[in-house]
Motif scaffolding. Structure first.
Motif, mmCIF file in Angstrom:
data_model
loop_
_atom_site.group_PDB
_atom_site.id
_atom_site.type_symbol
_atom_site.label_atom_id
_atom_site.label_comp_id
_atom_site.label_asym_id
_atom_site.label_seq_id
_atom_site.Cartn_x
_atom_site.Cartn_y
_atom_site.Cartn_z
ATOM 1 N N ASP A 176 -6.826 3.906 0.402
ATOM 2 C CA ASP A 176 -6.273 5.189 0.775
ATOM 3 C C ASP A 176 -6.524 5.388 2.238
ATOM 4 O O ASP A 176 -7.967 5.615 2.453
ATOM 5 C CB ASP A 176 -6.784 6.101 -0.368
ATOM 6 N N PRO A 177 -5.896 5.737 3.098
ATOM 7 C CA PRO A 177 -6.047 5.963 4.443
ATOM 8 C C PRO A 177 -7.104 7.224 4.719
ATOM 9 O O PRO A 177 -7.687 7.377 5.706
ATOM 10 C CB PRO A 177 -4.974 6.057 5.324
ATOM 11 N N ALA A 178 -6.751 8.255 3.813
ATOM 12 C CA ALA A 178 -7.512 9.384 3.900
ATOM 13 C C ALA A 178 -8.976 9.206 3.495
ATOM 14 O O ALA A 178 -9.794 10.288 3.853
ATOM 15 C CB ALA A 178 -7.017 10.422 2.908
ATOM 16 N N LEU A 199 -10.059 6.270 12.035
ATOM 17 C CA LEU A 199 -9.450 5.047 11.842
ATOM 18 C C LEU A 199 -8.071 4.968 11.085
ATOM 19 O O LEU A 199 -7.508 3.871 11.204
ATOM 20 C CB LEU A 199 -10.579 4.118 10.571
ATOM 21 N N ALA A 200 -7.611 6.179 10.624
ATOM 22 C CA ALA A 200 -6.366 6.247 10.306
ATOM 23 C C ALA A 200 -5.804 7.642 11.037
ATOM 24 O O ALA A 200 -6.319 8.603 10.676
ATOM 25 C CB ALA A 200 -6.240 6.449 8.836
ATOM 26 N N LYS A 201 -4.908 7.505 11.921
ATOM 27 C CA LYS A 201 -4.457 8.791 12.653
ATOM 28 C C LYS A 201 -3.409 9.458 11.724
ATOM 29 O O LYS A 201 -2.414 8.708 11.171
ATOM 30 C CB LYS A 201 -4.003 8.129 13.838
ATOM 31 N N ASN A 236 0.838 -1.315 -0.111
ATOM 32 C CA ASN A 236 0.062 0.014 0.129
ATOM 33 C C ASN A 236 0.811 1.355 0.135
ATOM 34 O O ASN A 236 1.512 1.506 0.912
ATOM 35 C CB ASN A 236 -0.851 0.010 1.096
ATOM 36 N N ARG A 237 1.093 1.824 -1.176
ATOM 37 C CA ARG A 237 1.819 3.241 -1.356
ATOM 38 C C ARG A 237 1.213 4.430 -0.721
ATOM 39 O O ARG A 237 1.970 5.461 -0.541
ATOM 40 C CB ARG A 237 2.203 3.520 -2.656
ATOM 41 N N GLU A 238 0.186 4.349 0.192
ATOM 42 C CA GLU A 238 -0.462 5.452 0.968
ATOM 43 C C GLU A 238 -0.333 5.174 2.345
ATOM 44 O O GLU A 238 -0.618 5.923 3.155
ATOM 45 C CB GLU A 238 -1.806 5.544 0.709
#
Length: 440
Positions: A367-369, A375-377, A308-310
């Protein structure tokens, strides 16, 4: 290195707190003395800011004391064979003969030895991205090589330049895995093979010098700045890592996700836990945080993922290509002092086996965004936040020692002060031609 080669002079470098390579040059005829005794260098050089100024409030901003910069003969290599120039990495020592407690390469070497004492080997390799531009009177950016992202057209347009760069690397004996045009305008990238932590840092320093020299010969400028241009991608300095203890590869052959061994899970969990503090080393300039934008493949979230590149930590599992599994630290840029970054990563690896952190969280897919809030800090959004995490890190305080850790906090404060009040465009311009120190 064969001492019979016609080397005439040796540039001995070390990298200071603001990430700049500094140098002393000796005749090759006196190189043995530079190895055994060294050459003088004032401790104040670690108080230099990114623009070459000295912050008066820095703890090392004083005229007292002197150190000896000793060359490491194992790193002796060509810089430019056609003119007799060689290069060697240096390490600073006290005049008494004791290691200097705030020397960055010494810190990296100490952490490497600590892992070796437990039969653990960390191997590392950097990616190196840079922009190449024509020279302009107003300092604006004019891409020197046209062509599309990853485009063969850019390679052909810049083939003479690319040939000269590759020839310089080959002549210097600098091993590289891959070279290609990158996404950004006038941008290229090298990937280096894995080696020990100290040598991986040495290779990065050496490579940047070679790129700068070849660019200059073509009448061009190169930029390693994390963000040379607003509205375009920046330059990363991604760090790839693998670890092995005896015959066990931490990142492959296990029952965990992606083949992780328990040690690998513990290492990734520890890295995730310490990422906010490590960010001050991986991204030490104020402008670094303009690069760390969501949904731009710069990975500004405190998460990990498989391919995962993000994700800030990207696991690349072993596969049919035969390459060992490795972990990519995607947030790092080329303003980082590679010795400090790798020393700190090794300190995290040591803690991971001594005091395992909480269990490894689930890998992030996509994408964590775009995940629901919470859920994604997000990692620190500026150097002020990252420096606060670094200053509070008990692990880094202990592994670095008081002098190195506290003087780095001073350097981070100086960079924050230097950039206070600058708008984004001014910030970009102030750091565009990094690593040239000062408005010279």
């Amino acid at each position: 290195m064969n001492s019979q080669l016609p080397m005439q002079r040796v540039a001995i470098t070390w990298v200071n707190h603001c990430g700049a390579a500094l140098v002393k040059v000796v005749p090759f005829s006196t190189f043995d003395s530079a190895v055994q005794i060294g050459v003088g260098f004032s401790p104040v050089a670690d108080a230099f800011c990114a623009d070459g100024s000295v912050d008066a409030s820095h703890s090392l901003a004083r005229p007292d004391d002197d150190l000896r910069l000793r060359a490491d003969p194992k790193g002796l290599a060509w810089l430019e064979p056609s003119t007799g120039w060689a290069w060697a990495p240096g390490q600073r020592w006290q005049r008494s003969g004791e290691p200097y407690a705030a020397d960055q390469r010494n810190f990296c070497a100490q952490q490497q030895q600590l892992l070796h004492s437990a039969n653990i080997t960390l191997m590392a390799g950097f990616e190196l991205e840079w922009l190449v531009a024509g020279r302009s009177e107003d300092g604006s950016f004019l891409p020197a090589v046209l062509g599309g992202p990853y485009g063969a057209d850019r390679l052909i347009e810049g083939l003479d330049y690319a040939t000269a760069i590759l020839n310089a690397f080959d002549a210097a004996g600098l091993p590289w895995l891959q070279f290609h045009p990158e996404y950004g305008s006038g941008q290229f990238e090298f990937s280096f093979s894995h080696t020990t932590a100290v040598e991986a840092a040495d290779r990065l320093v050496h490579a940047k010098l070679l790129i700068q020299r070849v660019s200059n010969r073509f009448g061009l400028r190169c930029s390693f700045s994390p963000k040379p241009l607003l509205g375009q991608v920046g330059n990363g300095g991604h760090l790839h890592l693998s670890l092995q203890q005896a015959d066990t590869h931490w990142l492959q052959g296990g029952a965990g996700i992606g083949g992780l061994q328990p040690q690998g899970e513990a290492f990734i969990a520890a890295l995730l836990n310490h990422l906010p503090a490590l960010l001050a080393l991986a991204c030490p300039l104020a402008v670094s945080y303009l690069r760390l934008a969501p949904s731009s493949w710069s990975a500004p979230f405190q998460v990990w993922g498989v391919e995962n590149r993000e994700a800030a930590l990207r696991l690349i599992p072993t596969a049919a290509d035969g390459v060992s599994a490795h972990l990519e630290l995607k947030v790092a840029d080329l303003a980082a002092n590679p010795y400090l970054l790798l020393g700190a990563v090794q300190a995290v690896a040591w803690q991971a086996i001594q005091q395992p952190a909480k269990p490894l969280p689930a890998a992030v897919v996509g994408d964590p965004a775009l995940l629901p809030d919470g859920l994604a800090k997000r990692l620190p959004i500026n150097l002020t936040e990252a420096s606060a995490a670094f200053a509070a890190s008990e692990l880094l305080q202990k592994s670095m020692g008081l002098l190195l850790h506290s003087s780095l906090v001073d350097s981070q404060k100086a960079e924050i002060k230097r950039c206070a009040g600058l708008c984004d465009e001014q910030l970009v311009v102030s750091s565009r031609w990094w690593p040239v120190v000062g408005a010279i």
